[in-house]
Design a protein around this motif. Structure first.
Motif, PDB file in Angstrom:
ATOM      1  N   ASP A  11       0.809  -1.199   0.000  1.00 44.82           N
ATOM      2  CA  ASP A  11       0.000   0.000   0.000  1.00 44.82           C
ATOM      3  C   ASP A  11       0.852   1.263   0.000  1.00 44.82           C
ATOM      4  OD1 ASP A  11      -2.567  -1.406   2.129  1.00 44.82           O
ATOM      5  OD2 ASP A  11      -2.328  -1.459  -0.052  1.00 44.82           O
ATOM      6  N   ARG A  12       2.019   1.225   0.587  1.00 40.81           N
ATOM      7  CA  ARG A  12       2.883   2.404   0.648  1.00 40.81           C
ATOM      8  C   ARG A  12       3.391   2.800  -0.735  1.00 40.81           C
ATOM      9  NH1 ARG A  12       6.567   0.925   5.867  1.00 40.81           N
ATOM     10  NH2 ARG A  12       4.856   0.922   7.358  1.00 40.81           N
ATOM     11  N   ASN A  13       3.642   1.850  -1.593  1.00 36.61           N
ATOM     12  CA  ASN A  13       4.148   2.138  -2.937  1.00 36.61           C
ATOM     13  C   ASN A  13       3.032   2.565  -3.887  1.00 36.61           C
ATOM     14  OD1 ASN A  13       6.722   1.457  -2.129  1.00 36.61           O
ATOM     15  ND2 ASN A  13       6.523  -0.683  -2.790  1.00 36.61           N
ATOM     16  N   GLY A  14       1.815   2.304  -3.536  1.00 37.34           N
ATOM     17  CA  GLY A  14       0.686   2.666  -4.366  1.00 37.34           C
ATOM     18  C   GLY A  14       0.420   1.659  -5.462  1.00 37.34           C
ATOM     19  N   CYS A  15       1.098   0.541  -5.451  1.00 40.69           N
ATOM     20  CA  CYS A  15       0.936  -0.449  -6.511  1.00 40.69           C
ATOM     21  C   CYS A  15      -0.337  -1.261  -6.334  1.00 40.69           C
ATOM     22  CB  CYS A  15       2.131  -1.403  -6.530  1.00 40.69           C
ATOM     23  SG  CYS A  15       3.657  -0.592  -7.018  1.00 40.69           S
ATOM     24  N   SER A  16      -0.722  -1.503  -5.119  1.00 39.93           N
ATOM     25  CA  SER A  16      -1.877  -2.353  -4.910  1.00 39.93           C
ATOM     26  C   SER A  16      -3.134  -1.555  -4.605  1.00 39.93           C
ATOM     27  CB  SER A  16      -1.590  -3.361  -3.791  1.00 39.93           C
ATOM     28  OG  SER A  16      -1.316  -2.670  -2.595  1.00 39.93           O
ATOM     29  N   THR A  17      -3.103  -0.236  -4.776  1.00 37.93           N
ATOM     30  CA  THR A  17      -4.309   0.552  -4.553  1.00 37.93           C
ATOM     31  C   THR A  17      -5.222   0.400  -5.757  1.00 37.93           C
ATOM     32  OG1 THR A  17      -3.261   2.526  -5.477  1.00 37.93           O
ATOM     33  CG2 THR A  17      -3.168   2.259  -3.089  1.00 37.93           C
ATOM     34  N   PRO A  18      -6.521   0.455  -5.542  1.00 36.31           N
ATOM     35  CA  PRO A  18      -7.441   0.247  -6.654  1.00 36.31           C
ATOM     36  C   PRO A  18      -7.310   1.291  -7.765  1.00 36.31           C
ATOM     37  CG  PRO A  18      -8.600   0.221  -4.545  1.00 36.31           C
ATOM     38  CD  PRO A  18      -7.187   0.588  -4.280  1.00 36.31           C
ATOM     39  N   GLY A  19      -6.968   2.524  -7.439  1.00 37.26           N
ATOM     40  CA  GLY A  19      -6.887   3.564  -8.455  1.00 37.26           C
ATOM     41  C   GLY A  19      -5.536   3.643  -9.131  1.00 37.26           C
ATOM     42  N   GLY A  20      -4.565   2.899  -8.699  1.00 34.62           N
ATOM     43  CA  GLY A  20      -3.213   2.972  -9.252  1.00 34.62           C
ATOM     44  C   GLY A  20      -3.162   2.577 -10.712  1.00 34.62           C
ATOM     45  N   GLY A  21      -3.790   1.495 -11.070  1.00 37.76           N
ATOM     46  CA  GLY A  21      -3.788   1.038 -12.454  1.00 37.76           C
ATOM     47  C   GLY A  21      -4.650   1.918 -13.336  1.00 37.76           C
ATOM     48  N   GLY A  22      -5.696   2.468 -12.748  1.00 40.55           N
ATOM     49  CA  GLY A  22      -6.590   3.328 -13.516  1.00 40.55           C
ATOM     50  C   GLY A  22      -5.918   4.621 -13.929  1.00 40.55           C
ATOM     51  N   SER A  23      -5.084   5.175 -13.060  1.00 38.35           N
ATOM     52  CA  SER A  23      -4.417   6.420 -13.422  1.00 38.35           C
ATOM     53  C   SER A  23      -3.390   6.176 -14.521  1.00 38.35           C
ATOM     54  CB  SER A  23      -3.774   7.061 -12.205  1.00 38.35           C
ATOM     55  OG  SER A  23      -2.732   6.251 -11.704  1.00 38.35           O
ATOM     56  N   ALA A  24      -2.715   5.035 -14.482  1.00 39.28           N
ATOM     57  CA  ALA A  24      -1.768   4.709 -15.540  1.00 39.28           C
ATOM     58  C   ALA A  24      -2.510   4.519 -16.862  1.00 39.28           C
ATOM     59  CB  ALA A  24      -0.984   3.451 -15.185  1.00 39.28           C
ATOM     60  N   SER A  28      -5.316   5.967 -17.644  1.00 41.01           N
ATOM     61  CA  SER A  28      -5.739   7.303 -18.054  1.00 41.01           C
ATOM     62  C   SER A  28      -4.602   8.055 -18.723  1.00 41.01           C
ATOM     63  CB  SER A  28      -6.235   8.105 -16.854  1.00 41.01           C
ATOM     64  OG  SER A  28      -7.387   7.527 -16.312  1.00 41.01           O
ATOM     65  N   VAL A  29      -3.408   7.919 -18.171  1.00 43.62           N
ATOM     66  CA  VAL A  29      -2.242   8.581 -18.756  1.00 43.62           C
ATOM     67  C   VAL A  29      -1.974   8.022 -20.144  1.00 43.62           C
ATOM     68  CG1 VAL A  29       0.261   8.854 -18.546  1.00 43.62           C
ATOM     69  CG2 VAL A  29      -1.195   9.212 -16.564  1.00 43.62           C
ATOM     70  N   MET A  30      -2.061   6.722 -20.275  1.00 42.38           N
ATOM     71  CA  MET A  30      -1.832   6.096 -21.581  1.00 42.38           C
ATOM     72  C   MET A  30      -2.907   6.516 -22.586  1.00 42.38           C
ATOM     73  SD  MET A  30       0.955   4.417 -21.535  1.00 42.38           S
ATOM     74  CE  MET A  30       0.809   3.391 -22.967  1.00 42.38           C
ATOM     75  N   ILE A  34      -4.589   9.725 -27.273  1.00 42.52           N
ATOM     76  CA  ILE A  34      -5.490  10.749 -27.826  1.00 42.52           C
ATOM     77  C   ILE A  34      -4.693  11.982 -28.253  1.00 42.52           C
ATOM     78  CG2 ILE A  34      -7.339  12.358 -27.233  1.00 42.52           C
ATOM     79  CD1 ILE A  34      -8.527  10.082 -25.515  1.00 42.52           C
ATOM     80  N   GLY A  35      -3.728  12.363 -27.441  1.00 47.49           N
ATOM     81  CA  GLY A  35      -2.878  13.502 -27.794  1.00 47.49           C
ATOM     82  C   GLY A  35      -2.066  13.240 -29.050  1.00 47.49           C
ATOM     83  N   ALA A  36      -1.531  12.033 -29.161  1.00 43.02           N
ATOM     84  CA  ALA A  36      -0.759  11.685 -30.352  1.00 43.02           C
ATOM     85  C   ALA A  36      -1.648  11.675 -31.589  1.00 43.02           C
ATOM     86  CB  ALA A  36      -0.089  10.325 -30.166  1.00 43.02           C
ATOM     87  N   ALA A  37      -2.866  11.170 -31.434  1.00 39.97           N
ATOM     88  CA  ALA A  37      -3.797  11.162 -32.567  1.00 39.97           C
ATOM     89  C   ALA A  37      -4.164  12.585 -32.977  1.00 39.97           C
ATOM     90  CB  ALA A  37      -5.052  10.371 -32.205  1.00 39.97           C
ATOM     91  N   GLY A  38      -4.391  13.447 -32.006  1.00 38.96           N
ATOM     92  CA  GLY A  38      -4.699  14.838 -32.308  1.00 38.96           C
ATOM     93  C   GLY A  38      -3.545  15.538 -32.995  1.00 38.96           C
ATOM     94  N   LEU A  39      -2.339  15.294 -32.519  1.00 44.36           N
ATOM     95  CA  LEU A  39      -1.160  15.885 -33.137  1.00 44.36           C
ATOM     96  C   LEU A  39      -0.981  15.383 -34.564  1.00 44.36           C
ATOM     97  CD1 LEU A  39       1.397  17.623 -32.896  1.00 44.36           C
ATOM     98  CD2 LEU A  39       2.560  15.603 -31.976  1.00 44.36           C
ATOM     99  N   ALA A  40      -1.182  14.089 -34.773  1.00 47.21           N
ATOM    100  CA  ALA A  40      -1.069  13.528 -36.121  1.00 47.21           C
ATOM    101  C   ALA A  40      -2.106  14.133 -37.051  1.00 47.21           C
ATOM    102  CB  ALA A  40      -1.214  12.011 -36.065  1.00 47.21           C
ATOM    103  N   TRP A  41      -3.332  14.266 -36.557  1.00 44.12           N
ATOM    104  CA  TRP A  41      -4.394  14.868 -37.384  1.00 44.12           C
ATOM    105  C   TRP A  41      -4.039  16.305 -37.738  1.00 44.12           C
ATOM    106  CZ3 TRP A  41      -7.564  19.058 -36.204  1.00 44.12           C
ATOM    107  CH2 TRP A  41      -8.566  19.305 -37.135  1.00 44.12           C
ATOM    108  N   TRP A  42      -3.533  17.076 -36.772  1.00 42.69           N
ATOM    109  CA  TRP A  42      -3.165  18.468 -37.032  1.00 42.69           C
ATOM    110  C   TRP A  42      -2.027  18.551 -38.049  1.00 42.69           C
ATOM    111  CZ3 TRP A  42       1.352  21.303 -35.916  1.00 42.69           C
ATOM    112  CH2 TRP A  42       1.227  22.674 -36.140  1.00 42.69           C
ATOM    113  N   LEU A  43      -1.009  17.690 -37.885  1.00 40.06           N
ATOM    114  CA  LEU A  43       0.107  17.703 -38.827  1.00 40.06           C
ATOM    115  C   LEU A  43      -0.353  17.353 -40.236  1.00 40.06           C
ATOM    116  CD1 LEU A  43       2.909  16.063 -36.666  1.00 40.06           C
ATOM    117  CD2 LEU A  43       2.789  18.433 -37.436  1.00 40.06           C
TER     118      LEU A  43
END
Length: 102
Positions: free
Chosen positions: A3-16, A18-20, A25-34
Motif C-alpha cells: 500500500d505504501r508504494n501505491g501499486c496495490s491501490t485500486p486507483g493505481g492502475g486506472g491512473s496509468a 488514463s495517462v496512456m 489521444i494527444g498523439a492522434a490529435g497531433l497527427a491529425w493536425w500535422l
C-alpha cells in the motif's frame, strides 16, 4: 507494505491507464493536425495559380473616354457600403431601444 508504494491501490492502475489513453489521444490529435497542415500547405500553391488563371480568362473591360471602367464599379461598391452602414445603424438603434424598454 504494498500500500505504501501505491501499486496495490485500486486507483493505481486506472491512473496509468488514463495517462496512456491521454497520450494516445494527444498523439492522434497531433497527427491529425500535422496532416491537415500538410494538406493545407499542399493546396496553397494551387490557389494563387488558379486565381491567376481565372484573371487571365476574365476579359478586362476597355477604358471608355477619359474615365476608366472601374469608376461605376467603385460607385456601386461605395453605394453598397453606404447601405450596409445604414442597416447597421438601424439595427444598433433597435438594440438600444430594446435595452431602454427592458
Amino acid at each position: 507494505m504494498g500500500d505504501r508504494n501505491g501499486c496495490s491501490t485500486p486507483g493505481g492502475g486506472g491512473s496509468a491507464l488514463s495517462v496512456m489513453a491521454g497520450a494516445v489521444i494527444g498523439a492522434a490529435g497531433l497527427a491529425w493536425w500535422l496532416l491537415s497542415e500538410a494538406e493545407r500547405r499542399r493546396q496553397q500553391p494551387r490557389q494563387p495559380r488558379s486565381l491567376r488563371l481565372s484573371t487571365l480568362r476574365t476579359p478586362v473591360p476597355a477604358e471608355v473616354g477619359t474615365g476608366t471602367s472601374s469608376e461605376p464599379h467603385e460607385r456601386d461598391l461605395h453605394d453598397r457600403v453606404h447601405e450596409l452602414n445604414q442597416a447597421i445603424d438601424d439595427v444598433r438603434r433597435q438594440l438600444e431601444s430594446m435595452n431602454t424598454q427592458a
